[in-house]
Motif scaffolding. Sequence first.
Motif, mmCIF file in Angstrom:
data_model
loop_
_atom_site.group_PDB
_atom_site.id
_atom_site.type_symbol
_atom_site.label_atom_id
_atom_site.label_comp_id
_atom_site.label_asym_id
_atom_site.label_seq_id
_atom_site.Cartn_x
_atom_site.Cartn_y
_atom_site.Cartn_z
ATOM 1 N N GLY A 1 5.627 -11.646 -11.826
ATOM 2 C CA GLY A 1 6.747 -10.750 -12.093
ATOM 3 C C GLY A 1 6.345 -9.349 -12.529
ATOM 4 N N LYS A 2 5.049 -9.069 -12.582
ATOM 5 C CA LYS A 2 4.565 -7.747 -12.997
ATOM 6 C C LYS A 2 4.190 -6.917 -11.789
ATOM 7 N N GLN A 3 4.231 -5.594 -11.921
ATOM 8 C CA GLN A 3 3.754 -4.710 -10.858
ATOM 9 C C GLN A 3 2.752 -3.739 -11.454
ATOM 10 N N VAL A 4 1.599 -3.627 -10.827
ATOM 11 C CA VAL A 4 0.566 -2.726 -11.361
ATOM 12 C C VAL A 4 0.059 -1.852 -10.224
ATOM 13 N N GLU A 5 -0.068 -0.544 -10.480
ATOM 14 C CA GLU A 5 -0.603 0.342 -9.440
ATOM 15 C C GLU A 5 -2.114 0.447 -9.601
ATOM 16 N N VAL A 6 -2.831 0.293 -8.501
ATOM 17 C CA VAL A 6 -4.301 0.355 -8.548
ATOM 18 C C VAL A 6 -4.815 1.318 -7.473
ATOM 19 N N ASP A 7 -6.065 1.789 -7.657
ATOM 20 C CA ASP A 7 -6.656 2.712 -6.676
ATOM 21 C C ASP A 7 -7.196 1.983 -5.454
ATOM 22 N N HIS A 8 -7.656 0.744 -5.667
ATOM 23 C CA HIS A 8 -8.277 0.030 -4.551
ATOM 24 C C HIS A 8 -8.128 -1.475 -4.755
ATOM 25 N N VAL A 9 -8.017 -2.203 -3.646
ATOM 26 C CA VAL A 9 -7.947 -3.665 -3.713
ATOM 27 C C VAL A 9 -9.183 -4.241 -3.024
ATOM 28 N N PHE B 1 0.860 -1.189 0.000
ATOM 29 C CA PHE B 1 0.000 0.000 0.000
ATOM 30 C C PHE B 1 0.895 1.237 0.000
ATOM 31 N N LEU B 2 0.563 2.145 -0.928
ATOM 32 C CA LEU B 2 1.385 3.360 -1.085
ATOM 33 C C LEU B 2 0.476 4.554 -0.881
ATOM 34 N N GLY B 3 0.185 4.913 0.363
ATOM 35 C CA GLY B 3 -0.751 6.019 0.612
ATOM 36 C C GLY B 3 -2.122 5.661 0.077
ATOM 37 N N PRO B 4 -2.671 6.502 -0.811
ATOM 38 C CA PRO B 4 -4.038 6.237 -1.267
ATOM 39 C C PRO B 4 -4.145 5.159 -2.347
ATOM 40 N N THR B 5 -3.022 4.665 -2.859
ATOM 41 C CA THR B 5 -3.088 3.619 -3.892
ATOM 42 C C THR B 5 -2.364 2.359 -3.410
ATOM 43 N N ALA B 6 -2.363 1.343 -4.261
ATOM 44 C CA ALA B 6 -1.678 0.101 -3.893
ATOM 45 C C ALA B 6 -0.950 -0.445 -5.114
ATOM 46 N N LYS B 7 0.152 -1.172 -4.829
ATOM 47 C CA LYS B 7 0.900 -1.785 -5.938
ATOM 48 C C LYS B 7 0.714 -3.294 -5.816
ATOM 49 N N ILE B 8 0.123 -3.907 -6.831
ATOM 50 C CA ILE B 8 -0.059 -5.358 -6.752
ATOM 51 C C ILE B 8 0.975 -6.059 -7.622
ATOM 52 N N GLN B 9 1.398 -7.234 -7.156
ATOM 53 C CA GLN B 9 2.421 -7.992 -7.894
ATOM 54 C C GLN B 9 1.882 -9.340 -8.310
ATOM 55 N N TYR B 10 2.050 -9.689 -9.572
ATOM 56 C CA TYR B 10 1.693 -11.026 -10.059
ATOM 57 C C TYR B 10 2.564 -11.370 -11.243
#
Length: 450
Positions: free
Chosen positions: A246-254, A235-244
Amino acid sequence: MKILLLESSNRLGGWIQTSQFDDGTVFEHGPRNMRASGKSAVNSLKLVEDLGLENDIIAVPKSHPAAKKRFLYVNKTISALPSGPLGLITKQPPFSKPLALLAWKEPFKRGTPLHDESVYDFFCRLFDKELAEYAADPLCRGIYAGDCRKLSVKSCFPEVFNLEQKYGSLIRGSLLMDRDKTVPTGLVKKSKDEKWSLWTLRHGLSQITRAIVDVLNSDDRFEILIGVKCEKVDFLGPTAKIQYKGKQVEVDHVLSSVPSRNLASIIEDQHSRLATDLRKIPTVSCGVVNLEFEDFKLQLEGFGHLVPSSEPSKVLGMLYESCVFPEHNRKDGRATRLTCMLGGAWFEEYFGNPDNCDLDLLGEVAVTAVKQQLRVDMRPSRIIIRLQKNCIPQYHVGHCDIMEKLDTYIGEHKLPLTLVGASYRGASVNDCISNAKLEVEKLANRNRSS
Ligand SMILES: Cc1cc2nc3c(=O)[nH]c(=O)nc-3n(C[C@H](O)[C@H](O)[C@H](O)COP(=O)(O)OP(=O)(O)OC[C@H]3O[C@@H](n4cnc5c(N)ncnc54)[C@H](O)[C@@H]3O)c2cc1C
Ligand SMILES: C=Cc1c2[nH]c(c1C)Cc1[nH]c(c(CCC(=O)O)c1C)Cc1[nH]c(c(C)c1CCC(=O)O)Cc1[nH]c(c(C)c1C=C)C2
């Protein structure tokens, strides 16, 4: 807005797992029927209507034996559980007295506002030890595959708990409580008019999953990745970084709909305290054995029987599938279907570690139990054995405190994370769907107002 759905296994639907055969037989290896009454049930019926599946519904009315008759296996005998007014005033084994005599003092007992207690203690306090052993115990096995001495009445049966809190008595509460006065329409109206008790779909419950996937696939906002595990969320403040993968994607909500212990591994590097609490929600494993017997008709008509934990049996209960949904029988009508459920909270005691369990052993135990309990002395013409590991979460006494801690932690840390799924606030499919919908609506309202 874009929505990304990650599914780690090679299929969607989770525990909803249907097998359909060319001869017309339908078997469920997970949930098999949906309750038709109650708020969350109304929500599922509306979903079925939205998906255009209403013509595929197979409903069981309240007057049908599959809705009215449930049995207990006690002392080598199958006995019908008391039902209806006559059932209250006549003595029926294994009970030593008519139910009315076991329950009559309850409305006069002083309701104690309690924080929480086990389902067993609740029944003993309000009624009688006999009702706890032969009603509460099998009920908990038939819904949670769990131990009524550990399960929380507040979290497993919140409506029942709240009746006592509000009215001081379950019997008084069930007479005085407010009834739903909303005027039903469409499929919900049909279900009320025809007095449905439970339902499934022509091709089994997986039809719901397939219909939802069709809708999502036709909408560009959705991307579904199958066979892709969510490995980590930061979790990066108001967003989140998900990993799958080998990829990383930034999302607003999980929105997490994975079992709580899986989520614990996903977030633990950054939030170990949250992970510790998520791991406090245990699960149990079940053997699910679907059986078909050729040229045989079961004489007993009903939903199935449950085996109380006091009986020396590895079986939790058996479903008389042919009676509940004959539409799922083989087209030639010459076979009877049964499903045997094994283990649950007693799995390790009876079968050892689920990771090393021999599936053939589960099958043999089921076939032997069918012979002993239903006197069906023949080999099944078809047998499907599934070991469903960690399939049912257990809301033990204190589950509400765990939930409060989880909500507080997520709130205080302002994590863009929402918890849905069976681990938290209801294990039935109806509950999972309706709780998820509520949470998504909250999220949408928050986004609209910000
Ligand atoms: C044998 C059995 C009989 C039942 N009978 C009934 C019944 O008759 N009626 C009823 O209403 N309910 C019944 N239930 C309960 C009900 O089926 C479940 O509680 C409900 O289906 C759970 O849904 P869920 O979405 O919370 O979780 P799940 O079905 O567990 O789905 C979670 C999904 O998340 C995926 N996943 C896990 N980790 C990750 C990750 N890291 N990344 C990506 N994906 C991941 C999993 O592969 C899975 O597909 C039964 C359950 C069982 C096991
Ligand atoms: C023996 C094990 C299980 C059987 N079904 C389940 C297990 C673990 C799972 C399950 N069954 C029900 C639900 C809840 C549905 C809901 O609330 O919407 C779940 C998660 C329904 C249910 N099954 C039985 C009862 C008393 C209920 C409660 C709702 C209702 O009254 O309809 C009884 C029962 N379950 C099983 C058997 C063999 C059985 C027999 C009478 C299997």
